[in-house]
Design a protein around this motif. Structure first.
Motif, mmCIF file in Angstrom:
data_model
loop_
_atom_site.group_PDB
_atom_site.id
_atom_site.type_symbol
_atom_site.label_atom_id
_atom_site.label_comp_id
_atom_site.label_asym_id
_atom_site.label_seq_id
_atom_site.Cartn_x
_atom_site.Cartn_y
_atom_site.Cartn_z
ATOM 1 N N GLY A 60 0.847 -1.194 0.000
ATOM 2 C CA GLY A 60 0.000 0.000 0.000
ATOM 3 C C GLY A 60 0.878 1.238 0.000
ATOM 4 O O GLY A 60 1.580 1.483 0.980
ATOM 5 N N THR A 61 0.836 1.975 -1.096
ATOM 6 C CA THR A 61 1.695 3.156 -1.252
ATOM 7 C C THR A 61 1.553 4.137 -0.094
ATOM 8 O O THR A 61 2.525 4.724 0.362
ATOM 9 C CB THR A 61 1.324 3.861 -2.584
ATOM 10 O OG1 THR A 61 1.518 2.924 -3.644
ATOM 11 C CG2 THR A 61 2.175 5.094 -2.827
ATOM 12 N N TYR A 62 0.324 4.304 0.393
ATOM 13 C CA TYR A 62 0.073 5.358 1.385
ATOM 14 C C TYR A 62 0.158 4.865 2.823
ATOM 15 O O TYR A 62 -0.059 5.632 3.757
ATOM 16 C CB TYR A 62 -1.305 5.992 1.117
ATOM 17 C CG TYR A 62 -1.361 6.636 -0.239
ATOM 18 C CD1 TYR A 62 -0.764 7.875 -0.451
ATOM 19 C CD2 TYR A 62 -1.956 5.997 -1.320
ATOM 20 C CE1 TYR A 62 -0.774 8.458 -1.709
ATOM 21 C CE2 TYR A 62 -1.963 6.573 -2.578
ATOM 22 C CZ TYR A 62 -1.375 7.805 -2.769
ATOM 23 O OH TYR A 62 -1.366 8.382 -4.001
ATOM 24 N N ASN A 63 0.462 3.551 3.010
ATOM 25 C CA ASN A 63 0.514 3.008 4.371
ATOM 26 C C ASN A 63 1.577 3.710 5.199
ATOM 27 O O ASN A 63 2.714 3.862 4.750
ATOM 28 C CB ASN A 63 0.833 1.509 4.345
ATOM 29 C CG ASN A 63 -0.229 0.689 3.648
ATOM 30 O OD1 ASN A 63 -1.295 1.204 3.324
ATOM 31 N ND2 ASN A 63 0.057 -0.575 3.407
ATOM 32 N N GLY A 64 1.232 4.094 6.407
ATOM 33 C CA GLY A 64 2.204 4.700 7.319
ATOM 34 C C GLY A 64 2.642 6.094 6.904
ATOM 35 O O GLY A 64 3.675 6.576 7.358
#
Ligand code: PLP
Length: 437
Positions: free
Chosen positions: A303-307
């Motif tokens: 997931g690119t936007y994770n964290g």
């Protein structure tokens, strides 16, 4: 009469370029059209026509601290110049993960995602990889996001759902492949005997049993006493993981979610919504041996936007507020929510409307029924007079109160005593209107 002329015009314009005029199908549920809001502040929303709404939708749950909570937006604003995404780690992840593990029941480790739907998919994959089994058991009326794997029997038409004691899985949307239904077993909630029978029928095949520990999406129905502990025991007897979807209940019904409230611990838990007070953050929390399959067995989660930096900053700032004084905000939230629930029930009695108010103070449901409190999806569906619900929703909106069209009410810490009193005065007028009609 309130005017929605600008929302209507904007909706017409938006539909030309944004499919259906909305970015989530849930937003169709609004009268006279999906409304357009200019800003939110605390307990209130201001729409583009200048109408002010006391908001009990709260983004469908995330805005636990009300709209634009100052400390959270300050923390996010301070982080903006640091960047957003590094395709690498940032130190806020370390801190937030450590604090969540110190707080949440059964959270030996966590992994961050961006939406509840994605985190549910991660939990399914972890359960399958850990157990070596393919099937997930879910309950009728429980919503776990809109993915092909999860959007099954969330709100099935009763004429397609099979017998009450052995429901058949029903796809929730066109475009879902029929093959996904074969990987799901569906059961009625709040009945341990039926769960045991269903686990027996699928002996050796169920990887995980997922539920909303309070069936919020199916009508804010509470678990029967002992039910959650019984589910956990049955899961373990049958070698399946117990998965609690706390996307709504987490950080809402209490600092440690429904599991903290009811004294039960799942193997895997999913949190989202209130955890970052309005910013996109979700997570799976749970047993180290299960979560370690991400590394040991190479279970894929991406997931690119994770964290991302801003979600981490929002999560930390929200936690500072929610955790202060051992969760003092939840004491106040419960007091206000109880006043509102009891106040609405008393008003319904005054106006002789058959309204049942049930759930928990921070998330409850108003039903039009004079029957007993529903215990599962089918009873809730039968108890629901939809036309009457819509009439009450419209009357409340006219009086400046925005509840979910389906009858759900979310509370935030911004709903203080004066706001609750103002709401009850508005609800008095709204119910008088409905009673007259
Ligand atoms: C219990 C529950 N699980 C999962 C989801 C999906 O979360 P998201 O909308 O963030 O994908 C929702 C959304 O409302 C939910 O209520």
């Amino acid at each position: 009469m309130r005017s929605y002329a600008k929302s209507i015009a904007l909706y017409e314009k938006t539909r030309r370029h944004l499919a259906g005029g909305v970015s989530s199908n849930v937003r169709y549920a609004s009268v006279p059209v999906p409304l357009f809001f200019a800003r939110g502040e605390g307990a209130r929303l201001h729409d583009v026509d200048g109408n002010v709404h006391i908001d009990y939708v709260l983004g469908n749950g995330p805005a636990i601290l009300g709209h634009a909570p100052r400390k959270v937006i300050d923390a996010v604003a301070a982080s903006l110049g640091e960047g957003q995404l590094f395709a690498a780690q940032n130190p806020r992840e370390t801190e937030l993960a450590e604090r969540l593990c110190g707080l949440l029941p059964g959270a030996e480790v966590v992994r961050f995602s961006t939406s509840g739907t994605e985190a549910v998919l991660m939990a399914f994959r972890l359960a399958r990889a850990f157990t070596g089994r393919d099937k997930i058991l879910k309950f009728e009326g429980h919503y776990h996001g809109w993915s092909d794997q999860a959007y099954i029997s969330a709100r099935p038409p009763l004429n397609e759902a099979g017998p009450a004691n052995a429901p058949v899985p029903v796809a929730g949307s066109p475009g879902m492949p029929a093959s996904v239904l074969g990987d799901v077993a569906v059961c009625a909630w709040n009945d341990l005997d039926l769960l045991e029978q269903t686990l027996e029928r699928h002996r050796g095949q169920i990887a995980g049993v997922i539920m909303e520990p309070v069936m919020v999406n199916g009508g804010a129905v509470l678990p029967a006493p002992g039910y959650l502990e019984g589910v956990r025991a049955l899961c373990h007897k049958h070698g399946a993981l117990f998965i609690c979807d706390e996307v709504i209940t987490g950080f809402r019904v209490g600092l440690r979610g429904a599991q903290g409230k009811f004294g039960v611990t799942a193997d895997l838990s999913i949190y989202a919504k209130a955890v970052a007070a309005g910013f996109p953050l979700a997570l799976v929390a749970g047993r180290r041996d299960v979560m370690d399959t991400l590394l040991d067995k190479g279970v894929m989660h991406g997931g690119t936007y994770n964290g991302n930096v801003q979600s981490m900053a929002a999560g930390l700032a929200a936690l500072d507020i929610l955790e202060a004084d051992e969760g003092k905000v939840y004491v106040d939230l419960e007091t206000r929510g109880t006043e509102l629930m009891q106040g609405l029930a008393a008003l319904a009695k005054k106006h002789r409307l058959p309204i049942l108010v049930q759930g928990m103070p921070a998330i409850f449901q108003t039903f039009f029924t004079s029957g007993p409190a529903p215990r599962n999806y089918r009873e809730a569906a039968a108890a629901c007079d939809r036309d009457a619900m819509l009439a009450l929703h419209a009357a409340l909106q006219e009086e400046g109160v925005r509840a979910q069209q389906a009858g759900k009410w979310f509370l935030s810490t911004a709903h203080d005593k004066p706001v609750i009193e103002e709401t009850l005065a508005a609800a008095d007028r709204a119910m008088a209107r409905v009673a007259r009609a």
